[in-house]
Design an enzyme around this catalytic site. Structure first.
Site, PDB file in Angstrom:
ATOM      1  N   GLY A   1       0.759  -1.247   0.000  1.00  0.00           N
ATOM      2  CA  GLY A   1       0.000   0.000   0.000  1.00  0.00           C
ATOM      3  C   GLY A   1       0.792   1.301   0.000  1.00  0.00           C
TER       4      GLY A   1
ATOM      5  N   TRP B   1       2.334   2.860  -2.559  1.00  0.00           N
ATOM      6  CA  TRP B   1       1.875   3.708  -3.674  1.00  0.00           C
ATOM      7  C   TRP B   1       0.460   4.206  -3.402  1.00  0.00           C
ATOM      8  CZ3 TRP B   1       3.093   2.471  -9.466  1.00  0.00           C
ATOM      9  CH2 TRP B   1       4.471   2.303  -9.632  1.00  0.00           C
TER      10      TRP B   1
ATOM     11  N   ASP C   1       2.640  -1.433 -10.159  1.00  0.00           N
ATOM     12  CA  ASP C   1       3.948  -1.832  -9.617  1.00  0.00           C
ATOM     13  C   ASP C   1       3.964  -3.361  -9.493  1.00  0.00           C
ATOM     14  OD1 ASP C   1       6.489  -1.122  -8.641  1.00  0.00           O
ATOM     15  OD2 ASP C   1       5.812  -1.128  -6.556  1.00  0.00           O
TER      16      ASP C   1
ATOM     17  N   LYS D   1       5.648  -0.987 -13.943  1.00  0.00           N
ATOM     18  CA  LYS D   1       7.005  -1.494 -13.686  1.00  0.00           C
ATOM     19  C   LYS D   1       7.289  -2.665 -14.605  1.00  0.00           C
ATOM     20  CE  LYS D   1       8.058  -3.734  -9.802  1.00  0.00           C
ATOM     21  NZ  LYS D   1       8.286  -3.667  -8.352  1.00  0.00           N
TER      22      LYS D   1
HETATM   23  N1  SAM Z   1       3.524  -0.628  -4.974  1.00  0.00           N
HETATM   24  C1  SAM Z   1       3.425  -1.450  -3.761  1.00  0.00           C
HETATM   25  C2  SAM Z   1       3.700  -0.565  -2.577  1.00  0.00           C
HETATM   26  O1  SAM Z   1       4.107   0.608  -2.775  1.00  0.00           O
HETATM   27  O2  SAM Z   1       3.471  -0.956  -1.428  1.00  0.00           O
HETATM   28  C3  SAM Z   1       4.350  -2.638  -3.842  1.00  0.00           C
HETATM   29  C4  SAM Z   1       3.926  -3.649  -4.878  1.00  0.00           C
HETATM   30  S1  SAM Z   1       4.869  -5.146  -4.895  1.00  0.00           S
HETATM   31  C5  SAM Z   1       6.391  -4.676  -5.584  1.00  0.00           C
HETATM   32  C6  SAM Z   1       4.153  -6.070  -6.211  1.00  0.00           C
HETATM   33  C7  SAM Z   1       2.761  -6.587  -5.956  1.00  0.00           C
HETATM   34  O3  SAM Z   1       2.244  -7.157  -7.169  1.00  0.00           O
HETATM   35  C8  SAM Z   1       2.693  -7.697  -4.904  1.00  0.00           C
HETATM   36  O4  SAM Z   1       1.898  -7.286  -3.814  1.00  0.00           O
HETATM   37  C9  SAM Z   1       2.023  -8.865  -5.647  1.00  0.00           C
HETATM   38  O5  SAM Z   1       1.088  -9.585  -4.862  1.00  0.00           O
HETATM   39  C10 SAM Z   1       1.322  -8.153  -6.799  1.00  0.00           C
HETATM   40  N2  SAM Z   1       1.005  -9.047  -7.932  1.00  0.00           N
HETATM   41  C11 SAM Z   1       1.866  -9.830  -8.626  1.00  0.00           C
HETATM   42  N3  SAM Z   1       1.208 -10.546  -9.552  1.00  0.00           N
HETATM   43  C12 SAM Z   1      -0.104 -10.202  -9.456  1.00  0.00           C
HETATM   44  C13 SAM Z   1      -1.286 -10.620 -10.147  1.00  0.00           C
HETATM   45  N4  SAM Z   1      -1.241 -11.526 -11.127  1.00  0.00           N
HETATM   46  N5  SAM Z   1      -2.464 -10.075  -9.799  1.00  0.00           N
HETATM   47  C14 SAM Z   1      -2.521  -9.156  -8.790  1.00  0.00           C
HETATM   48  N6  SAM Z   1      -1.438  -8.726  -8.098  1.00  0.00           N
HETATM   49  C15 SAM Z   1      -0.245  -9.242  -8.418  1.00  0.00           C
END
Ligand code: SAM
Length: 183
Positions: A37, A39, A99, A139
């Site tokens: 959370g 972002w 992201d 990203k």
């Molecule tokens: N932007 C966030 C923050 O500032 O806290 C961090 C995001 S983290 C790098 C990447 C996120 O992408 C993870 O929470 C992961 O669960 C999610 N994710 C990856 N593949 C996904 C998918 N197919 N569907 C939904 N979410 C996905």
């Protein structure tokens, strides 16, 4: 540790916002891969509107956030986003920001393929739900198909750019694709 992580992630978005002016006050944003959370909090602060946030992992309750726990690769998400827009009384979002990334495997080509699929899916979702003139940022982990992915979508936008952030780890293959002004 996760708090540090969230704040580092948020710092990257702040940097992109400073460089490219992606979101503004009063705008409705769809955020993909939002958990935990970092972002989301920043987007809600900038826009002052409800953020629609999607992640396959859970996220703590936050003010001004409508959280959809869903896999972006699945079909159900499209209907759920449509229903959420109805509740907000809107037809589209002014920005789609992602992201999202799977847990990196350490194998560059596997991570790149996973990232390609996610980025392409984000652009498909933006194709459906982003307003004309809107922005999409996601990203991406660089590899063989990076330029193909960028070229596939860039003509649908007035401005497009591949960029990296200072906040990314040194030597990482992480970049962001920026698309502004959906045609
Ligand atoms: N932007 C966030 C923050 O500032 O806290 C961090 C995001 S983290 C790098 C990447 C996120 O992408 C993870 O929470 C992961 O669960 C999610 N994710 C990856 N593949 C996904 C998918 N197919 N569907 C939904 N979410 C996905």
């Amino acid at each position: 540790k996760s708090e540090n992580y969230a704040s580092r992630a948020a710092y990257k978005l702040k940097e992109l916002q400073r460089k490219f002016g992606i979101i503004g006050p009063g705008e409705h944003v769809l955020e993909i891969g939002s958990s935990p959370g970092g972002w989301t909090k920043y987007i809600a602060e900038v826009t002052g509107k409800s953020v629609v946030a999607v992640d396959i992992s859970p996220m703590k309750y936050m003010d001004n956030v409508i959280f959809l726990k869903a896999d972006i690769m699945g079909d159900q998400l499209i209907d759920r986003i449509r229903d959420t827009l109805k509740v907000l009384g809107k037809e589209s979002f002014q920005a789609v920001l992602s992201d999202a990334m799977v847990k990196t495997s350490g194998n560059g080509s596997i991570d790149h393929s996973a990232s390609y699929m996610i980025g392409n899916r984000v652009m498909e979702i933006a194709n459906i739900f982003l307003s004309t003139g809107g922005s999409c940022v996601f990203k991406h982990f660089q590899g063989d198909m990076t330029q193909d992915l960028f070229r596939k979508w860039k003509d649908s936008y007035r401005f497009s750019r591949i960029t990296n952030t200072r906040a990314s780890r040194h030597g990482s293959r992480e970049i962001y694709m920026i698309f502004k002004g959906k045609l």
